[in-house]
Design a protein around this motif. Structure first.
Motif, short mmCIF file in Angstrom:
data_model
loop_
_atom_site.label_atom_id
_atom_site.label_comp_id
_atom_site.label_asym_id
_atom_site.label_seq_id
_atom_site.Cartn_x
_atom_site.Cartn_y
_atom_site.Cartn_z
N CYS A 182 -1.75 1.94 -10.37
CA CYS A 182 -1.77 1.83 -8.91
C CYS A 182 -3.18 1.82 -8.36
O CYS A 182 -3.49 1.13 -7.40
CB CYS A 182 -0.98 2.99 -8.30
SG CYS A 182 0.76 2.95 -8.73
N LYS A 183 -4.08 2.58 -8.97
CA LYS A 183 -5.47 2.58 -8.52
C LYS A 183 -6.13 1.22 -8.75
O LYS A 183 -6.84 0.70 -7.91
CB LYS A 183 -6.25 3.67 -9.26
CG LYS A 183 -7.68 3.80 -8.82
CD LYS A 183 -8.36 4.94 -9.57
CE LYS A 183 -9.82 5.06 -9.12
NZ LYS A 183 -10.52 6.14 -9.85
N THR A 234 1.56 6.47 -7.03
CA THR A 234 0.46 7.33 -7.43
C THR A 234 0.83 8.80 -7.26
O THR A 234 0.51 9.64 -8.12
CB THR A 234 -0.79 7.02 -6.58
OG1 THR A 234 -1.10 5.63 -6.72
CG2 THR A 234 -1.97 7.84 -7.03
N THR A 235 1.51 9.13 -6.16
CA THR A 235 1.96 10.51 -5.95
C THR A 235 2.95 10.93 -7.03
O THR A 235 2.90 12.05 -7.54
CB THR A 235 2.59 10.65 -4.57
OG1 THR A 235 1.68 10.19 -3.57
CG2 THR A 235 2.96 12.09 -4.28
N LYS A 245 0.97 4.11 -2.93
CA LYS A 245 0.77 5.54 -2.68
C LYS A 245 1.92 6.37 -3.24
O LYS A 245 1.71 7.45 -3.81
CB LYS A 245 0.63 5.79 -1.18
CG LYS A 245 -0.69 5.32 -0.59
CD LYS A 245 -0.76 5.63 0.89
CE LYS A 245 -2.08 5.15 1.48
NZ LYS A 245 -2.15 5.43 2.94
N GLN A 275 0.82 -1.20 0.00
CA GLN A 275 0.00 0.00 0.00
C GLN A 275 0.86 1.26 0.00
O GLN A 275 0.55 2.23 -0.68
CB GLN A 275 -0.94 -0.01 1.20
CG GLN A 275 -2.02 -1.08 1.13
CD GLN A 275 -2.99 -0.98 2.30
OE1 GLN A 275 -2.79 -0.18 3.21
NE2 GLN A 275 -4.03 -1.79 2.28
N SER A 333 -4.64 -1.30 -6.17
CA SER A 333 -5.13 -1.11 -4.80
C SER A 333 -6.59 -1.49 -4.66
O SER A 333 -7.00 -2.07 -3.66
CB SER A 333 -4.93 0.35 -4.39
OG SER A 333 -5.65 1.21 -5.27
#
Length: 218
Positions: free
Chosen positions: A183-184, A118-119, A115, A111, A187
Protein backbone atom coordinates in the motif's frame (compact mmCIF):
# COMPACT_ATOMS: atom_id res chain seq x y z
CA UNK A 1 2.80 -6.09 -8.41
CA UNK A 2 1.29 -4.23 -5.45
CA UNK A 3 -2.00 -6.13 -5.87
CA UNK A 4 -0.19 -9.47 -5.67
CA UNK A 5 1.63 -8.33 -2.51
CA UNK A 6 -1.65 -7.21 -0.95
CA UNK A 7 -3.37 -10.51 -1.68
CA UNK A 8 -0.37 -12.49 -0.44
CA UNK A 9 -0.22 -10.45 2.76
CA UNK A 10 -3.95 -10.90 3.34
CA UNK A 11 -3.76 -14.67 2.81
CA UNK A 12 -0.81 -14.91 5.19
CA UNK A 13 -2.79 -12.95 7.77
CA UNK A 14 -5.77 -15.29 7.46
CA UNK A 15 -3.47 -18.31 7.78
CA UNK A 16 -1.82 -16.78 10.85
CA UNK A 17 -5.21 -16.23 12.51
CA UNK A 18 -6.18 -19.85 11.92
CA UNK A 19 -2.83 -21.18 13.18
CA UNK A 20 -2.99 -18.94 16.27
CA UNK A 21 -6.49 -20.17 17.06
CA UNK A 22 -5.36 -23.77 16.66
CA UNK A 23 -2.40 -23.07 18.94
CA UNK A 24 -4.66 -21.63 21.64
CA UNK A 25 -6.90 -24.70 21.50
CA UNK A 26 -3.98 -27.16 21.44
CA UNK A 27 -3.55 -29.25 24.59
CA UNK A 28 0.21 -29.67 24.34
CA UNK A 29 1.73 -26.38 25.47
CA UNK A 30 4.01 -28.21 27.87
CA UNK A 31 4.59 -31.95 28.05
CA UNK A 32 6.18 -33.99 30.82
CA UNK A 33 9.80 -34.84 30.10
CA UNK A 34 11.01 -38.40 29.67
CA UNK A 35 14.55 -37.40 30.59
CA UNK A 36 15.95 -39.69 33.27
CA UNK A 37 12.83 -41.87 33.42
CA UNK A 38 13.37 -45.59 33.31
CA UNK A 39 9.76 -46.74 33.44
CA UNK A 40 7.08 -44.45 32.03
CA UNK A 41 3.58 -45.17 33.27
CA UNK A 42 1.84 -41.92 32.36
CA UNK A 43 2.33 -38.65 30.54
CA UNK A 44 1.18 -35.24 31.68
CA UNK A 45 0.57 -32.17 29.56
CA UNK A 46 -0.97 -28.74 30.05
CA UNK A 47 -2.14 -25.67 28.17
CA UNK A 48 -3.64 -22.36 29.25
CA UNK A 49 -6.96 -23.89 30.23
CA UNK A 50 -6.45 -27.34 31.77
CA UNK A 51 -3.98 -30.02 32.81
CA UNK A 52 -4.24 -33.61 31.58
CA UNK A 53 -2.73 -36.96 32.49
CA UNK A 54 -2.58 -39.81 29.98
CA UNK A 55 -1.98 -43.39 31.08
CA UNK A 56 0.02 -45.98 29.19
CA UNK A 57 -3.23 -47.42 27.82
CA UNK A 58 -4.02 -44.10 26.08
CA UNK A 59 -6.82 -42.96 28.41
CA UNK A 60 -6.53 -39.26 29.29
CA UNK A 61 -8.15 -37.42 32.16
CA UNK A 62 -8.21 -33.61 32.17
CA UNK A 63 -8.84 -31.10 34.95
CA UNK A 64 -9.79 -27.52 34.11
CA UNK A 65 -8.22 -24.63 35.95
CA UNK A 66 -11.28 -23.59 37.94
CA UNK A 67 -10.20 -20.51 39.87
CA UNK A 68 -8.95 -17.59 37.80
CA UNK A 69 -7.52 -15.79 40.82
CA UNK A 70 -5.57 -18.85 41.89
CA UNK A 71 -3.64 -19.00 38.59
CA UNK A 72 -0.08 -17.63 38.28
CA UNK A 73 0.18 -14.10 36.91
CA UNK A 74 2.05 -15.12 33.76
CA UNK A 75 -0.67 -17.64 32.88
CA UNK A 76 -3.39 -15.00 33.13
CA UNK A 77 -1.32 -12.61 31.03
CA UNK A 78 -0.73 -15.26 28.35
CA UNK A 79 -4.46 -15.95 28.17
CA UNK A 80 -5.23 -12.26 27.75
CA UNK A 81 -2.53 -11.76 25.10
CA UNK A 82 -3.68 -14.73 23.03
CA UNK A 83 -7.32 -13.62 23.12
CA UNK A 84 -6.32 -10.05 22.22
CA UNK A 85 -4.24 -11.42 19.32
CA UNK A 86 -7.24 -13.32 17.94
CA UNK A 87 -9.53 -10.28 18.24
CA UNK A 88 -6.96 -8.04 16.57
CA UNK A 89 -6.49 -10.60 13.81
CA UNK A 90 -10.25 -10.74 13.15
CA UNK A 91 -10.50 -6.94 13.01
CA UNK A 92 -7.47 -6.67 10.73
CA UNK A 93 -8.90 -9.26 8.33
CA UNK A 94 -12.09 -7.20 7.98
CA UNK A 95 -10.15 -4.00 7.34
CA UNK A 96 -7.74 -5.67 4.93
CA UNK A 97 -10.44 -7.28 2.81
CA UNK A 98 -12.20 -3.92 2.51
CA UNK A 99 -8.94 -2.29 1.43
CA UNK A 100 -7.86 -4.77 -1.24
CA UNK A 101 -7.77 -3.38 -4.78
CA UNK A 102 -9.26 -6.51 -6.31
CA UNK A 103 -12.40 -6.26 -4.15
CA UNK A 104 -14.88 -3.44 -4.69
CA UNK A 105 -17.20 -2.94 -1.74
CA UNK A 106 -18.97 0.39 -1.38
CA UNK A 107 -17.79 3.62 -2.95
CA UNK A 108 -14.42 4.03 -1.24
CA UNK A 109 -11.67 5.65 -3.30
CA UNK A 110 -8.19 4.33 -3.90
CA UNK A 111 -6.62 6.38 -1.12
CA UNK A 112 -9.25 5.31 1.40
CA UNK A 113 -8.80 1.66 0.44
CA UNK A 114 -5.01 2.00 0.74
CA UNK A 115 -5.39 3.48 4.22
CA UNK A 116 -7.69 0.64 5.31
CA UNK A 117 -5.31 -2.01 3.98
CA UNK A 118 -2.33 -0.33 5.65
CA UNK A 119 -4.20 -0.13 8.95
CA UNK A 120 -5.09 -3.80 8.63
CA UNK A 121 -1.44 -4.64 8.04
CA UNK A 122 -0.36 -2.70 11.14
CA UNK A 123 -2.97 -4.50 13.24
CA UNK A 124 -1.74 -7.84 11.85
CA UNK A 125 1.75 -6.95 13.09
CA UNK A 126 0.38 -6.01 16.52
CA UNK A 127 -1.50 -9.32 16.71
CA UNK A 128 1.68 -11.20 15.85
CA UNK A 129 3.61 -9.32 18.54
CA UNK A 130 0.94 -10.20 21.13
CA UNK A 131 1.12 -13.86 20.14
CA UNK A 132 4.90 -14.07 20.16
CA UNK A 133 5.02 -12.32 23.55
CA UNK A 134 2.58 -14.81 25.12
CA UNK A 135 4.26 -17.86 23.60
CA UNK A 136 7.79 -16.75 24.48
CA UNK A 137 6.80 -15.84 28.04
CA UNK A 138 5.19 -19.25 28.59
CA UNK A 139 8.18 -21.03 27.02
CA UNK A 140 10.62 -19.06 29.17
CA UNK A 141 8.85 -20.22 32.33
CA UNK A 142 9.03 -23.83 31.16
CA UNK A 143 12.75 -23.57 30.48
CA UNK A 144 13.32 -21.80 33.79
CA UNK A 145 11.55 -24.53 35.76
CA UNK A 146 13.32 -27.25 33.79
CA UNK A 147 16.77 -25.78 34.47
CA UNK A 148 16.07 -25.06 38.13
CA UNK A 149 17.85 -27.76 40.21
CA UNK A 150 15.79 -26.94 43.31
CA UNK A 151 12.38 -27.43 41.71
CA UNK A 152 10.95 -30.80 42.60
CA UNK A 153 8.29 -32.80 40.87
CA UNK A 154 7.75 -33.38 37.18
CA UNK A 155 9.89 -31.63 34.59
CA UNK A 156 8.12 -30.27 31.53
CA UNK A 157 9.33 -29.54 28.01
CA UNK A 158 8.04 -27.35 25.17
CA UNK A 159 4.96 -28.74 23.47
CA UNK A 160 3.64 -28.59 19.92
CA UNK A 161 1.19 -25.79 20.75
CA UNK A 162 4.06 -23.38 21.39
CA UNK A 163 5.67 -24.08 18.02
CA UNK A 164 2.32 -23.55 16.32
CA UNK A 165 1.99 -20.21 18.11
CA UNK A 166 5.44 -19.10 16.99
CA UNK A 167 4.58 -20.05 13.42
CA UNK A 168 1.29 -18.14 13.55
CA UNK A 169 3.04 -15.05 14.96
CA UNK A 170 5.65 -15.08 12.18
CA UNK A 171 2.96 -15.43 9.52
CA UNK A 172 1.01 -12.54 11.03
CA UNK A 173 4.02 -10.21 11.13
CA UNK A 174 5.05 -11.16 7.59
CA UNK A 175 1.54 -10.71 6.20
CA UNK A 176 1.16 -7.32 7.88
CA UNK A 177 4.53 -6.18 6.54
CA UNK A 178 3.57 -7.18 2.98
CA UNK A 179 0.29 -5.28 3.24
CA UNK A 180 2.02 -2.15 4.51
CA UNK A 181 4.76 -2.29 1.85
CA UNK A 182 2.31 -2.85 -1.02
CA UNK A 183 0.00 0.00 0.00
CA UNK A 184 2.87 2.40 0.69
CA UNK A 185 4.41 1.71 -2.72
CA UNK A 186 1.07 2.16 -4.49
CA UNK A 187 0.25 5.43 -2.70
CA UNK A 188 3.71 6.90 -3.28
CA UNK A 189 3.55 6.06 -6.99
CA UNK A 190 0.16 7.67 -7.37
CA UNK A 191 1.19 10.84 -5.60
CA UNK A 192 4.28 11.26 -7.78
CA UNK A 193 2.31 10.72 -10.97
CA UNK A 194 -0.39 13.16 -9.91
CA UNK A 195 2.12 15.86 -9.08
CA UNK A 196 3.92 15.44 -12.40
CA UNK A 197 0.76 15.55 -14.46
CA UNK A 198 -0.60 18.61 -12.66
CA UNK A 199 2.66 20.55 -12.98
CA UNK A 200 2.99 19.57 -16.65
CA UNK A 201 -0.56 20.67 -17.33
CA UNK A 202 0.08 23.96 -15.58
CA UNK A 203 3.08 24.56 -17.79
CA UNK A 204 1.16 23.79 -20.98
CA UNK A 205 -1.91 25.84 -20.15
CA UNK A 206 -0.07 28.83 -18.67
CA UNK A 207 -2.09 31.99 -19.50
CA UNK A 208 -0.43 34.61 -21.71
CA UNK A 209 -0.59 38.21 -20.56
CA UNK A 210 -1.56 41.18 -22.81
CA UNK A 211 1.97 42.64 -22.74
CA UNK A 212 3.46 39.40 -24.06
CA UNK A 213 0.87 39.33 -26.83
CA UNK A 214 1.67 42.94 -27.83
CA UNK A 215 5.40 42.17 -27.93
CA UNK A 216 4.81 39.24 -30.19
CA UNK A 217 2.91 41.39 -32.67
CA UNK A 218 5.59 44.09 -32.61
Amino acid sequence: MSTALEVTGFLLGVASWLVTGASLANDYWKVSSFSGSVIISSRQYENLWHACAESSSGIAECRDFESLLDLPGYLQACRALMIIALLLGLFSMILSILGLKCITIGSAGDQAKAKMATTGGIIFILAGLCTITAISWYAARIVQDFKDPFSGGIKFELGAGLYMGWGGACLSILGGALLCCACKRASSGKSKGGYYSSSHAAKIHKPVSDSETARAYV
